[in-house]
Enzyme design. Structure first.
Site, PDB file in Angstrom:
ATOM      1  CD  GLN A 283       8.266  -5.801  26.948  1.00  0.00           C
ATOM      2  OE1 GLN A 283       6.562  -5.848  27.099  1.00  0.00           O
ATOM      3  NE2 GLN A 283       8.754  -4.669  28.025  1.00  0.00           N
TER       4      GLN A 283
ATOM      5  CG  ASP B 220      14.129  -7.582  34.879  1.00  0.00           C
ATOM      6  OD1 ASP B 220      12.970  -7.968  34.710  1.00  0.00           O
ATOM      7  OD2 ASP B 220      14.863  -6.898  33.724  1.00  0.00           O
TER       8      ASP B 220
ATOM      9  CG  ASN C  74       9.818 -10.729  35.242  1.00  0.00           C
ATOM     10  OD1 ASN C  74      10.156 -10.865  34.481  1.00  0.00           O
ATOM     11  ND2 ASN C  74       8.562 -12.029  34.421  1.00  0.00           N
ATOM     12  CE  LYS C  75       8.167  -5.273  31.807  1.00  0.00           C
ATOM     13  NZ  LYS C  75       8.816  -4.311  31.819  1.00  0.00           N
TER      14      LYS C  75
ATOM     15  NE  ARG D 241      14.527  -0.592  31.320  1.00  0.00           N
ATOM     16  CZ  ARG D 241      13.356  -1.544  31.001  1.00  0.00           C
ATOM     17  NH1 ARG D 241      13.875  -2.211  30.479  1.00  0.00           N
ATOM     18  NH2 ARG D 241      12.776  -1.252  31.318  1.00  0.00           N
TER      19      ARG D 241
ATOM     20  NE  ARG E 175      12.539  -6.288  25.856  1.00  0.00           N
ATOM     21  CZ  ARG E 175      12.608  -7.303  26.031  1.00  0.00           C
ATOM     22  NH1 ARG E 175      13.048  -8.257  24.940  1.00  0.00           N
ATOM     23  NH2 ARG E 175      11.891  -8.221  27.431  1.00  0.00           N
ATOM     24  N   GLY E 176      15.133  -6.568  28.394  1.00  0.00           N
ATOM     25  CA  GLY E 176      15.691  -8.023  29.136  1.00  0.00           C
ATOM     26  C   GLY E 176      16.902  -8.004  30.078  1.00  0.00           C
ATOM     27  CB  ALA E 177      17.565  -9.090  33.305  1.00  0.00           C
TER      28      ALA E 177
END
Ligand code: MRU
Length: 358
Positions: A212, A253, A263-264, A105, A62-64
């Site tokens: 995370q 993201d 973002n998150k 995603r 995960r993570g852009a």
């Protein structure tokens, strides 16, 4: 720990661990199973496109930037599957794979960015022999991996210059080597500040519901020896009011043309609190996260994930049976709350992207 074959050699991440690497035969994609961290360091080996797609969708990786690179390696696997195909069939095969990868995603633009580049390359070389098309795809994918690490290192230095010599930074989610090709975006800024001998302390929000921050950011910083304190997401306002936080640094993201940032989930609340307490909020991204084709934050599709991530933990129910839960994975932070967008091209006013960026 399951050791990948490149362990101990020079992985493209430049670190002792990698979110994702392509094996040297261009057939296997290794993803570090981030769902198991910090308890276990185990790599999942993806030998087909379906494995790559589920690794992204299930947040094994995960993570852009990391999912963009993983998607690029997925295109390599697809090119390998298509070596015997004629040009037109090869292209339609890759378009099908690209669509599946992009659907895995939706919010991080890096994923679509990588797939579109892979498709353009496939189109350019479609008439060439299958093994050459495959090699070209692998060379391109490795290059975007290397470029991402270089961009993170560059933006890290630019961001570090924005921080004081003695500073306490709050960060959210995980934006480190685990979320990128290596080094990290917001964590890249923190790493660069640390490497420049700044006295850096970090508060890491635990980042409900996937944790995370508590699991991954704490794991990365602790192994680098960078002082990190985990707080729950609900403690941010209190810590700011106590004067514990000098700056907030987060990743993103997707950055829209007007400078709004996805973002998150939780980033928007942190940004509002930072504004109220006069604390600068920096958003650190490689340019591959900037999406000038999306006009505003309201146009960004925000992923909503299974409520089970909220209602259960480690297989145990947390909420009464039958109670609904809402689980948006991202939120939008308006450009006006952002001090600077830290990219490899410089620290930019996010409200200036409308006028052509840097
Ligand atoms: O749901 P995740 O863990 O993929 O979300 C990640 C984030 O929100 C990060 O802040 C973002 O991708 C930047 S990573 C360098």
């Amino acid at each position: 720990m399951t050791l990948p074959p490149w362990h101990g050699q020079q992985a493209l991440s430049g670190a002792a661990y990698s979110a994702v690497e392509l094996d040297e035969d261009d057939r296997r994609v290794y993803v570090l199973d981030q769902r198991l961290l910090p308890l276990e360091e185990r790599y999942r080996i993806c030998t087909d496109v379906a494995g790559v797609v589920t690794s992204i969708g299930d947040m094994v990786v995960r993570g852009a930037p990391a999912i963009g690179i993983t998607a690029a390696y997925g295109m390599v696997v697809a090119a390998g599957d298509g070596v015997t195909l004629e040009a037109a069939d090869y292209l339609s095969h890759l378009h099908g794979v690209g669509a599946t990868l992009m659907a895995s995603r939706p919010t991080a633009v890096n994923l679509a960015w990588a797939v579109q580049q892979g498709l353009a390359l496939a189109s350019q070389h479609r008439q060439e022999p299958g093994t050459e098309r495959w090699q070209q795809m692998a060379a391109w994918a490795r290059q975007i991996h290397r470029d991402d690490v270089a961009a993170c290192r560059q933006l890290g230095q630019i961001g570090a210059a924005c921080l004081g010599d003695k500073t306490t930074v709050l960060t959210h989610c995980n934006t480190g080597a685990l979320a990128t090709g290596g080094y990290g975006t917001a964590l890249g800024v923190i790493r660069a500040a640390w490497e420049a001998n700044k006295d850096v302390q970090v508060y890491a929000c635990e980042t409900r519901p996937y944790l995370q921050g508590a699991r991954l950011t704490a794991w990365e910083l602790h192994r680098d020896g960078i002082p990190v304190t985990v707080i729950s997401d609900s403690m941010v306002g209190h810590c700011m009011s106590q004067g514990r936080i000098d700056a907030v640094v987060v990743g993103a993201d997707r950055v829209a043309k007007n400078g709004d940032v996805a973002n998150k989930i939780g980033t928007y609340g942190i940004a509002c609190l930072a504004k109220l307490h006069d604390i600068p909020l920096y958003v650190a991204v490689p340019w591959s996260t900037v999406d000038l084709a999306t006009p505003t934050g309201a146009d960004i599709r925000l992923e909503e994930r299974d409520p089970i991530e909220l209602t259960q933990f480690a297989g145990q129910r947390l909420t009464p049976a039958g109670v609904a839960a809402y689980n948006p994975a991202f939120d939008i932070t308006p450009a006006r709350l952002i001090e600077a967008l830290v990219t490899e091209k410089g620290a930019l006013d996010p409200r200036g992207l409308d006028r052509g960026g840097c």
